[in-house]
Design a protein around this motif. Structure first.
Motif, short mmCIF file in Angstrom:
data_model
loop_
_atom_site.label_atom_id
_atom_site.label_comp_id
_atom_site.label_asym_id
_atom_site.label_seq_id
_atom_site.Cartn_x
_atom_site.Cartn_y
_atom_site.Cartn_z
N TRP A 131 0.82 -1.20 0.00
CA TRP A 131 0.00 0.00 0.00
C TRP A 131 0.86 1.27 0.00
O TRP A 131 1.71 1.46 0.85
N SER A 132 0.61 2.09 -0.97
CA SER A 132 1.30 3.37 -1.08
C SER A 132 0.47 4.24 -2.01
O SER A 132 0.28 3.88 -3.17
N ILE A 133 -0.04 5.33 -1.51
CA ILE A 133 -0.92 6.16 -2.35
C ILE A 133 -0.37 7.57 -2.56
O ILE A 133 -1.12 8.48 -2.90
N GLU A 134 0.93 7.75 -2.38
CA GLU A 134 1.51 9.07 -2.59
C GLU A 134 1.24 9.59 -4.00
O GLU A 134 1.10 10.78 -4.23
N HIS A 135 1.20 8.68 -4.97
CA HIS A 135 1.00 9.07 -6.37
C HIS A 135 -0.38 8.63 -6.87
O HIS A 135 -0.57 8.46 -8.07
N GLY A 136 -1.31 8.41 -5.98
CA GLY A 136 -2.65 7.96 -6.35
C GLY A 136 -2.88 6.51 -5.97
O GLY A 136 -1.95 5.82 -5.55
N ILE A 137 -4.10 6.06 -6.13
CA ILE A 137 -4.43 4.70 -5.69
C ILE A 137 -4.09 3.63 -6.72
O ILE A 137 -4.15 2.46 -6.43
N ILE A 138 -3.72 4.03 -7.92
CA ILE A 138 -3.36 3.07 -8.96
C ILE A 138 -1.85 2.92 -8.98
O ILE A 138 -1.12 3.89 -9.11
N ASN A 139 -1.38 1.68 -8.84
CA ASN A 139 0.06 1.40 -8.92
C ASN A 139 0.26 0.16 -9.80
O ASN A 139 -0.68 -0.36 -10.39
N GLY A 140 1.49 -0.31 -9.87
CA GLY A 140 1.81 -1.47 -10.72
C GLY A 140 1.06 -2.72 -10.32
O GLY A 140 0.61 -3.48 -11.18
N ASP A 141 0.91 -2.96 -9.01
CA ASP A 141 0.19 -4.15 -8.55
C ASP A 141 -1.26 -4.12 -9.02
O ASP A 141 -1.81 -5.13 -9.45
N PHE A 142 -1.88 -2.94 -8.93
CA PHE A 142 -3.27 -2.78 -9.36
C PHE A 142 -3.36 -3.00 -10.88
O PHE A 142 -4.25 -3.69 -11.37
N ALA A 143 -2.41 -2.43 -11.62
CA ALA A 143 -2.40 -2.57 -13.08
C ALA A 143 -2.22 -4.04 -13.48
O ALA A 143 -2.90 -4.54 -14.38
N TYR A 144 -1.32 -4.76 -12.79
CA TYR A 144 -1.12 -6.17 -13.10
C TYR A 144 -2.36 -6.99 -12.77
O TYR A 144 -2.67 -7.96 -13.46
N MET A 145 -3.08 -6.61 -11.72
CA MET A 145 -4.33 -7.30 -11.40
C MET A 145 -5.30 -7.16 -12.58
O MET A 145 -5.94 -8.13 -13.00
N LEU A 146 -5.38 -5.96 -13.14
CA LEU A 146 -6.26 -5.74 -14.29
C LEU A 146 -5.78 -6.49 -15.53
O LEU A 146 -6.59 -6.97 -16.33
N VAL A 147 -4.47 -6.63 -15.70
CA VAL A 147 -3.94 -7.41 -16.82
C VAL A 147 -4.38 -8.87 -16.69
O VAL A 147 -4.83 -9.48 -17.66
N PHE A 148 -4.27 -9.41 -15.48
CA PHE A 148 -4.73 -10.79 -15.26
C PHE A 148 -6.21 -10.93 -15.60
O PHE A 148 -6.62 -11.91 -16.24
N LEU A 149 -7.01 -9.97 -15.18
CA LEU A 149 -8.45 -10.04 -15.46
C LEU A 149 -8.72 -9.93 -16.95
O LEU A 149 -9.61 -10.61 -17.48
N ALA A 150 -7.95 -9.11 -17.66
CA ALA A 150 -8.11 -9.00 -19.11
C ALA A 150 -7.71 -10.29 -19.80
O ALA A 150 -8.40 -10.75 -20.73
N VAL A 151 -6.63 -10.90 -19.36
CA VAL A 151 -6.19 -12.18 -19.93
C VAL A 151 -7.30 -13.22 -19.78
O VAL A 151 -7.59 -13.99 -20.71
#
Length: 188
Positions: A131-151
């Motif tokens: 968890w780190s939201i200094e730059h917003g709530i979207i980070n690489g882990d969140f993006a990879y989660m969405l990649v898995f869901l897209a796959v």
């Protein structure tokens, strides 16, 4: 057909959710990009899992300390997991072997939806663990989660993958996917 043309009716996807209907037409190169996402995540997870298997891996420090930084909303859950012996022992096996098997499944295109589901679940846990939201709530882990869901959503295991062969395997003169239609939830 040139790769920048779209045939009417081909590569069409649509969905209805909560009264909202969406329709889209994918480019003819989309299958290659979906395949690339599947292979990229497969390699990343296979490599990460293998590293954790061949080198000493202990999840307790991460669970107790890393997740407590920056106001993590699940800090108490991660602390409990890191201080519970049976859970740490489970995580020490499940994380490296899970990553390895998810990666292998994605690379060969077998049980892709199942692998992608567990990959997305792991990435959701990593999202909260890191968890780190200094730059917003979207980070690489969140993006990879969405990649898995897209796959999973695009049935990437059917693109140069073993899921196509598994689905079409005949059992008693009937295709496996027709005999057991619920396999569509784990294959594809």
């Amino acid at each position: 057909m040139a790769t920048n043309e779209l045939k009417s009716g081909s590569n069409t996807f649509e969905s209805r959710l909560g009264g909202i209907h969406v329709t889209g037409k994918a480019h003819s190169l989309s299958a290659w990009f979906v395949l690339s996402l599947r292979l990229m995540m497969g390699y990343a997870f296979l490599h990460a899992g293998w590293d954790k298997i061949v080198k000493p891996f202990d999840s307790s420090g991460y669970l107790v300390h890393a997740a407590g930084a920056n106001g993590n909303p699940l800090e108490s859950m991660f602390l409990w997991m890191g201080q519970t012996t049976w859970f740490v022992e489970f995580a020490n096996i499940a994380v490296p072997w899970g990553e390895l098997l998810i990666g292998l499944g994605l690379l060969v295109g077998a049980l892709v939806r199942l692998a992608a589901f567990f990959g997305a679940l792991m990435m959701a846990m990593f999202y909260f663990g890191n968890w780190s939201i200094e730059h917003g709530i979207i980070n690489g882990d969140f993006a990879y989660m969405l990649v898995f869901l897209a796959v999973a959503a695009f049935g990437a295991g059917r693109i140069l993958g073993l899921d196509t062969f598994i689905e079409n395997y005949e059992l008693g003169g009937e295709k496996l996917i027709e005999k057991y239609p619920r396999l569509d939830y784990i294959l594809g």
